[in-house]
Write an enzyme that holds these catalytic residues in place. Structure first.
Site, PDB file in Angstrom:
ATOM      1  N   ASP A  99      40.009  26.047  44.647  1.00  0.00           N
ATOM      2  CA  ASP A  99      40.672  26.245  43.244  1.00  0.00           C
ATOM      3  C   ASP A  99      42.161  26.133  43.348  1.00  0.00           C
ATOM      4  O   ASP A  99      42.953  25.759  42.445  1.00  0.00           O
ATOM      5  CB  ASP A  99      40.344  27.794  42.791  1.00  0.00           C
ATOM      6  CG  ASP A  99      38.947  28.035  42.561  1.00  0.00           C
ATOM      7  OD1 ASP A  99      38.278  27.070  42.078  1.00  0.00           O
ATOM      8  OD2 ASP A  99      38.313  28.919  43.122  1.00  0.00           O
ATOM      9  N   CYS A 130      17.143  -9.254  74.878  1.00  0.00           N
ATOM     10  CA  CYS A 130      17.391 -10.519  75.357  1.00  0.00           C
ATOM     11  C   CYS A 130      18.840 -10.649  76.099  1.00  0.00           C
ATOM     12  O   CYS A 130      19.073 -11.853  76.567  1.00  0.00           O
ATOM     13  CB  CYS A 130      16.746 -11.598  74.780  1.00  0.00           C
ATOM     14  SG  CYS A 130      17.766 -11.393  73.065  1.00  0.00           S
ATOM     15  N   LYS A 161      53.775  19.214  62.026  1.00  0.00           N
ATOM     16  CA  LYS A 161      53.321  20.507  62.110  1.00  0.00           C
ATOM     17  C   LYS A 161      54.440  21.589  62.015  1.00  0.00           C
ATOM     18  O   LYS A 161      55.398  21.383  62.494  1.00  0.00           O
ATOM     19  CB  LYS A 161      52.913  20.725  63.440  1.00  0.00           C
ATOM     20  CG  LYS A 161      52.153  22.095  64.152  1.00  0.00           C
ATOM     21  CD  LYS A 161      51.845  22.036  65.291  1.00  0.00           C
ATOM     22  CE  LYS A 161      51.250  23.205  65.981  1.00  0.00           C
ATOM     23  NZ  LYS A 161      52.070  24.325  66.158  1.00  0.00           N
ATOM     24  N   PHE A 183      27.851  22.745  39.922  1.00  0.00           N
ATOM     25  CA  PHE A 183      27.188  23.999  40.703  1.00  0.00           C
ATOM     26  C   PHE A 183      28.097  25.038  40.558  1.00  0.00           C
ATOM     27  O   PHE A 183      29.525  24.975  40.531  1.00  0.00           O
ATOM     28  CB  PHE A 183      27.063  23.645  41.993  1.00  0.00           C
ATOM     29  CG  PHE A 183      25.834  22.992  42.464  1.00  0.00           C
ATOM     30  CD1 PHE A 183      25.117  23.810  43.114  1.00  0.00           C
ATOM     31  CD2 PHE A 183      25.434  21.960  42.079  1.00  0.00           C
ATOM     32  CE1 PHE A 183      23.635  23.267  43.568  1.00  0.00           C
ATOM     33  CE2 PHE A 183      24.157  21.401  42.442  1.00  0.00           C
ATOM     34  CZ  PHE A 183      23.253  22.042  43.122  1.00  0.00           C
ATOM     35  N   LYS A 203      33.025  21.945  30.386  1.00  0.00           N
ATOM     36  CA  LYS A 203      33.254  21.058  31.111  1.00  0.00           C
ATOM     37  C   LYS A 203      32.103  19.758  30.668  1.00  0.00           C
ATOM     38  O   LYS A 203      32.161  18.779  31.592  1.00  0.00           O
ATOM     39  CB  LYS A 203      33.246  21.040  32.713  1.00  0.00           C
ATOM     40  CG  LYS A 203      34.016  22.224  33.154  1.00  0.00           C
ATOM     41  CD  LYS A 203      34.113  22.425  34.638  1.00  0.00           C
ATOM     42  CE  LYS A 203      35.371  23.326  35.044  1.00  0.00           C
ATOM     43  NZ  LYS A 203      35.511  23.638  36.440  1.00  0.00           N
TER      44      LYS A 203
END
Length: 387
Positions: free
Chosen positions: A273, A154, A283, A314, A334
């Site tokens: 890690d 519309c 840079k 995991f 852990k």
């Protein structure tokens, strides 16, 4: 969705054409799809186009035939009804039990789960009557697929456009597969690789594709959990996604979640890690033949969490001889409820669509077998109920 009987109920809306895509997506999932058209929808489309797609007869006020079984009682018997697009008129009538045509009679007679996807002018949807009706429907078991904001047919700008067909189908999977165990339970899944910046254009990362994490996020969402996905990869999904890049951003995103002891964190993100000891501004210039980059041990995210919830970690390994003991050590050190062990080999690689997981808990372990990541993710949602 395979072999599930799904009725797609299409109302009169300029977005009716998206129903064709919804049908295609449902059929690609193996669903048995039937269609019902309202009188309003008949003003936009005909029966033949839908019948050609679903290969079933379409129920409407002009096709109803009791002798052949094309009636509101027969078509009310389904595993799921999706009302998309749903007009404001139909939403209000359903909420108040009005059944003055075969379309509404079918919905009133049905006892299966229902998903409703509104599409109308934003003022019509925001009207107090329609808002009250949607609230009534939600309280009585309807799942609501929220419309999206855009310039409407519309010409008005507002929240009234039909949700993307893919999102509607994803929600339909959730409506079909909800597990009472996960209703009201918050689940946070993390996924993808972290990137630790060396300078403003370079970083230390890994090859994680995030596919397993996305499969897990989908599986917990389909099971009915209040799912939040924290991901470094871009995905389209019907649940909230929080983006991260570095391990610090990931840790902050996880700690910002309000989780209770019965909620669940699934830590599938691949965290570097090590990280650079210092970050170069801007840079780095190529000014010498060699560059010595000093690395330091990265933050241990699982040990740095401020959350009192159940946790699944995991563990990715490449040495099968040491893999299981390393996973058990991770479980204990852990304070995790479970560890998903993934050992890379000639079949299980970064970015692959199949994998194998050893789900290890203090009480034992379960081998998922080699399977697709979505199938394994579904198995993990079942195993997670026991931790």
């Amino acid at each position: 969705m395979k072999n599930k009987k799904i009725l797609l109920a299409v109302c009169g809306s300029v977005s009716f054409y998206k129903a064709y895509e919804i049908i295609s997506l449902l059929k690609s999932e193996g669903a048995d799809v039937r269609v019902m058209l309202s009188d309003g929808a008949l003003r936009f489309a005909n029966l033949i186009s839908f019948e050609a797609l679903v290969q079933n007869r379409v129920l409407s006020s002009i096709s109803e035939d009791w002798q052949s079984g094309l009636n509101h009682i027969n078509y009310s018997k389904n595993d799921l009804i999706i009302i998309a697009p749903a007009s404001a008129n139909t939403i209000n009538k359903i909420a108040h039990g009005v059944a003055d045509n075969v379309f509404l009679q079918t919905i009133l007679a049905s006892t299966c789960p229902k998903l409703i996807a509104p599409a109308a002018n934003n003022n019509m949807l925001e009207n107090f009557t329609t808002k009250n009706s949607l609230e009534i429907l939600s309280k009585n078991g309807y799942d609501i697929c929220e419309p999206v904001s855009k310039i409407l047919a519309c010409g008005d700008l507002g929240k009234g456009a039909l949700a993307d067909p893919q999102i509607i189908v994803e929600m339909a999977k959730r409506t079909l597969n909800q597990d009472n165990f996960y209703k009201g339970k918050k689940v946070v899944v993390t996924g993808g690789a972290t990137t630790e910046k060396i300078d403003d254009v370079r970083g230390i990362t890994n090859f994680s594709s995030g596919k397993m994490a996305k499969a897990l996020a989908d599986a917990f969402y389909y099971a009915g959990a209040e799912l939040t996905f924290i991901s470094s990869n871009e995905f389209s999904a019907p649940y909230p996604i929080i983006k991260f890049s570095s391990s610090e951003e990931l840790l902050n995103a996880i700690n910002s979640q309000n989780l209770s002891q019965n909620d669940l964190l699934v830590m599938c993100a691949a965290v570097s890690d090590y990280k650079p000891k210092t970050k170069f501004n801007g840079k780095m210039k190529k000014s010498q033949n060699e560059l010595n980059l000093e690395l330091v041990l990265n933050t241990d995210i699982l040990k740095s969490l401020n959350l009192n919830c159940k946790k699944i970690g995991f563990k990715m390994e490449m040495d099968r001889a040491l893999a299981k003991q390393n996973a058990i050590n991770m479980l204990n050190s852990k304070n995790l409820n479970a560890v998903c062990l993934n050992v890379l080999d000639e079949k299980i690689k970064f970015g692959s669509d199949q994998t194998k997981i050893d789900f290890i808990t203090p009480n034992g372990e379960f081998d998922t077998g080699f399977d697709t990541k979505p199938n394994i993710a579904q198995k993990i949602t079942e195993l997670a109920k026991q931790i």
